[in-house]
Scaffold this active site. Structure first.
Site, PDB file in Angstrom:
ATOM      1  N   ASN A 100       0.825  -1.219   0.000  1.00 33.83           N
ATOM      2  CA  ASN A 100       0.000   0.000   0.000  1.00 33.83           C
ATOM      3  C   ASN A 100       0.857   1.266   0.000  1.00 33.83           C
ATOM      4  OD1 ASN A 100      -1.340  -2.217   1.897  1.00 33.83           O
ATOM      5  ND2 ASN A 100      -2.891  -1.266   0.602  1.00 33.83           N
ATOM      6  N   ASP A 311       2.227  -5.088  12.318  1.00 30.94           N
ATOM      7  CA  ASP A 311       1.248  -4.221  11.659  1.00 30.94           C
ATOM      8  C   ASP A 311       1.691  -2.756  11.710  1.00 30.94           C
ATOM      9  OD1 ASP A 311      -0.938  -4.079  10.094  1.00 30.94           O
ATOM     10  OD2 ASP A 311      -2.415  -4.503  11.647  1.00 30.94           O
TER      11      ASP A 311
END
Lengths: 432, 413
Positions: A100, A311
């Site tokens: 991303n 994460d």
């Protein structure tokens, strides 16, 4: 003659080989030349640099299978170089990056760019994921075969769910030709649309739109049917709900070869961390209720959850100092992955070896990475851990370019004292 | 003319010495001797420094007495002739009053004590007559109140504007449509820009929950929340409470039904906090899509059948369907919604015979309330709510500004 380094007086923990014993390890030419309990019992021969681990843990360098490094595109938030510095400060020597970025990693050249960027750091191994759909738009498949050949480790739209079941079904079927793993962000997008935090009392009190926990289990269960009909390899990222974990537990019991991970946020915190609209606590998926948090802990304990990943998602003040609904989701995590994972050991959820396995051998095996082990001949990516050392996480002491940690001021136990990459010490705690 | 500040500074050995004694920058000491037009304090030393100065002077062997702070003014004569009563230094600056409202901001009702709410209602009640007789006070003269509305509103903005004017404050209306917010400026930057102009109060409305709180963290003035997203609208809850209290004589023990689009309503949340804190029984009534189940955790009873929900109610509070906050369908049609959840005489018959009908406005006739019910002079207090709004906002402006650090010096000057 090549440089040789001996790590003596260590508690060797190598989950990949079921090793947890006092011993020593010898590094030669960036690789582990020898390891064992009897090694150097009679002293280290001259000419070998010696590092005394003082009885502390010597383990494989951590493998983080989910980190967002916004290079290219938003290097003011984090670059590969700054992420590498943060990683080694936290004992992480291997990271797998999400696609991303801007542009999205959906092209062979971009995969090669990421690998090269990682190599330039000289601090960590970087393996990129590639997008499953072009631009992560969820419309058109990327060139899975070519990307795989270029070095893409697995395929995912990262922070976005693959919503279209037809597309996912084809992707799963197609991926089997290359034995490629597909990673899903398990959240049914129409249920999550406009949602800011976990649905429930907190959302109601704060007047924020909620994301119902069932958004996770619905996506997982739908995907399980598609996986069953295609026989593909499937992984659910950052699971956060009791229902979602239970669905995976049952699927595993049926013999399905699916896997999942969670991040320290989902077993170290719950939705109360949001307090009065604290945007640092805005995550995707959102922080859940205490019952869900306990279910994540239980999932880690019984092995339903295979891996703990950071994460890591760096955001700068411009993305966070906004009204809650406008703020970006995400929190950094590379440097706090180890201490929060060790809370599971201190809270007697997992043994020390099992806790370390969740951040070393388990992700390495899942992704087929040449990392996360102390096996003879493996790359000498190591971490020396003092598992009991108490310290307090301070956001201003973090190496990451962004400061959006959720663990600021948290007292923790267990710290990375030294990080070794290819036999070379790349990080050493100031007072180690 | 020798002003008190110059007098005290001379006695203490010059501006640098005073700056050191008080622990502030010397430029602020100089400022005490400037006229107010130049950003000074007109020769007065802010009261918050008095105790520290006297204590420090004593330590340094300088004789400094309270009269010195009024040197050359009429107050000094009054002070010296008054019988000397020694007060501990710590009490000189902050009189302790447990019932006073002690917050610089009014961001929500949640967290306020019943004493604080009662204090605001009492003060507001006192302003009602003043408002009716169209008199003005000068309680806030010289203060500037800035209305900053990121969401269109006529009634609330006008109400705040009138409240500020009646108290003698100057009012500025910031129109978001023509401001730099439209040019991409962030909320924090807007806050910092406005703060640099030294307003005394910012009255803020914003379409996002929590935005007013965020803004309040970045400014030195007072902030009053005039509605943030679906979170809170504290002055509306206070004006509703004042209306109820004047009509019913109390709040505690009453049964209040809040009906309609509770999910999206900041008015409902503020009212739930206020009414439950003051001891009322609160019910929320509406279709399950507009009344979240988790609201039960806020101490209310949930009803999806309006007739049951209104049974034996003292107050029926209707809410508007906030279509602008709805994405997708929450009710199948306005016709169906009105049939089951619109207030008409038939459903109202379940409430107590003297039940009051309230609505925060603007009302949508035939959508959530029948025209005849809305206009029923015996039962509907909707226009009275608007009237109470001005008085409540006067009380809120007065209460928050009293806690501004620079107001202490003003009141003594």
């Amino acid at each position: 003659m090549t440089a040789r380094t001996a790590f003596i007086n260590a508690r060797l923990i190598d989950p990949a080989n079921g090793l947890d014993a006092k011993g020593a390890l010898l590094v030669e030419s960036e690789r582990i030349a020898d390891v064992g309990t009897a090694l150097f019992r009679d002293g280290v021969p001259s000419g070998i640099e010696t590092i005394d681990c003082k009885g502390q843990v010597l383990a494989p360098g951590l493998v983080d299978m989910r980190a967002l490094v916004p290079e290219p595109g938003e290097t003011h938030k984090e670059s590969v170089a700054s992420a590498a510095a943060a990683a080694v400060a936290g004992g992480v020597t291997t990271i797998v990056t999400l696609p991303n970025t801007n542009p999205v990693i959906d092209d062979v050249a971009l995969v090669e760019f990421m690998i090269e960027r990682g190599r330039e750091t000289g601090l960590i191994n970087l393996f990129p994921y590639a997008a499953l759909t072009v631009g992560t738009k969820g419309e058109k498949l990327t060139e899975i075969g070519l990307l795989r050949e270029a070095g893409a480790i697995a395929f995912t739209d990262g922070t976005r769910a693959i919503a279209d079941p037809v597309l996912l079904r084809r992707a799963l079927a197609y991926s089997t030709s290359w034995d490629a793993l597909i990673i899903q962000h398990p959240e049914e997008p129409s249920l999550a649309r406009g949602g800011q935090i976990n649905d429930g009392e907190y959302a109601t009190r704060l007047g924020l739109q909620g994301i119902p926990p069932c958004a996770e289990v619905m996506m997982i269960e739908r995907d399980l049917h598609l996986v069953a009909t295609t026989g593909a390899r499937y992984h659910a990222a950052h699971v956060s709900t009791a229902m979602g974990i239970d669905a995976i537990r049952k699927a595993k019991a049926r013999g399905m070869k699916i896997t999942c991970d969670t991040s320290p946020h989902y077993f170290g915190l719950n939705e109360t961390a949001i307090g009065n609209y604290r945007t640092f606590a805005k995550l995707s998926p959102p922080l859940r209720s205490e019952d869900d948090r306990k279910a994540v802990v239980e999932g880690l304990r019984d092995g339903t959850i295979d891996v703990i990943a950071s994460d890591h998602n760096p955001q700068d003040p411009d993305s966070k100092r906004l009204p809650f609904a406008q703020a970006m989701a995400g929190a950094i995590g590379l440097e706090t992955l180890l201490p929060i994972t060790l809370e599971l050991y201190h809270n007697k959820v997992l043994s020390l070896g099992a806790a370390i396995a969740k951040v070393t051998s388990a992700p390495a095996r899942l992704l087929g990475l040449p990392a996360g082990t102390l096996t003879r001949g493996a790359r000498a990516d190591l971490v020396v851990i003092d598992p009991d050392r108490p310290w307090v996480i301070r956001e201003d002491a973090l190496a990451s370019k962004s400061r959006n940690t959720l663990f600021d001021s948290r007292p923790v136990q267990g710290r990375c004292q030294r990080t070794v990459f290819g036999g070379r010490t790349v990080h050493c705690a100031k007072d180690a | 003319m020798l002003d008190p500040a110059t007098h005290v500074i001379g006695k203490c050995g010059g501006p640098d010495a005073v700056a050191e004694m008080v622990g502030i920058h010397v430029s602020n000491v100089h400022r005490w001797t400037y006229p107010r037009a130049r950003g000074g304090t007109d020769g007065r030393i802010p009261a918050r420094h008095h105790a520290r100065l006297i204590a420090e002077a004593a330590r340094r062997g300088i004789t400094l007495v309270p009269e010195d702070f009024f040197h050359g003014t009429e107050a000094a004569a009054a002070l010296s002739s008054a019988p000397r009563k020694r007060e501990p230094a710590s009490q000189m600056t902050q009189p302790a009053d447990p019932t006073r409202f002690r917050h610089r901001h009014l961001l929500g009702i949640e967290g306020l004590s019943s004493d604080e709410i009662a204090y605001l209602l009492d003060r507001a009640n006192g302003f009602v007559d003043m408002s009716r007789s169209r008199r003005k006070a000068d309680l806030l003269s010289g203060l500037s109140v800035m209305n900053l509305f990121f969401e269109d509103s006529t009634r609330t903005r006008t109400s705040f504007e009138l409240a500020a004017l009646r108290l003698g404050a100057d009012v500025i209306n910031m129109s978001v449509a023509t401001s730099s917010i439209q040019k991409g400026e962030s909320l924090i930057d807007t806050a910092l820009t406005l703060n640099a102009m030294h307003p005394d109060v910012l009255v803020v409305r914003h379409p996002h929950s929590g935005a007013v709180e965020l803004l309040s963290q970045k400014v030195t003035c007072s902030v009053i929340n005039a509605g943030d997203g679906s979170h809170e609208h504290p002055t509306q809850a206070l004006l509703d409470a004042l209306t109820i209290r004047r009509r019913k004589g109390r709040i505690g023990g009453l049964i209040v039904a809040i009906c309609g689009d509770v999910a999206h309503s900041r008015v409902a949340r503020s009212n739930i906090h206020l009414l439950t804190t003051m001891g009322a029984r609160v019910r929320v009534v509406g279709p399950p899509t507009l009344v979240p189940r988790s609201m039960a955790r806020m101490g209310v009873e949930i009803f999806h059948d309006m007739r049951q929900g209104l049974k034996d109610c003292d107050i029926v509070m209707m809410l508007r369907l906030q279509l602008e906050r709805m994405h997708g369908t929450y009710v199948p049609s306005l016709r169906e919604n009105f049939h089951f959840y619109g207030l008409d005489y038939d459903k109202l018959a379940n409430a107590k015979p003297d039940a009051l009908i309230m609505h925060p406005g603007p009302i949508n006739r035939g959508v959530e309330i029948d025209t005849a019910v809305a206009d029923d002079v015996e039962r509907s207090v909707i226009t009275e709510q608007v009237e109470m709004g001005v008085a409540v906002r006067m009380a809120c402006l007065e209460a928050v500004t009293a806690n501004l650090p620079w107001m202490d010096a003003r009141s003594r000057a």
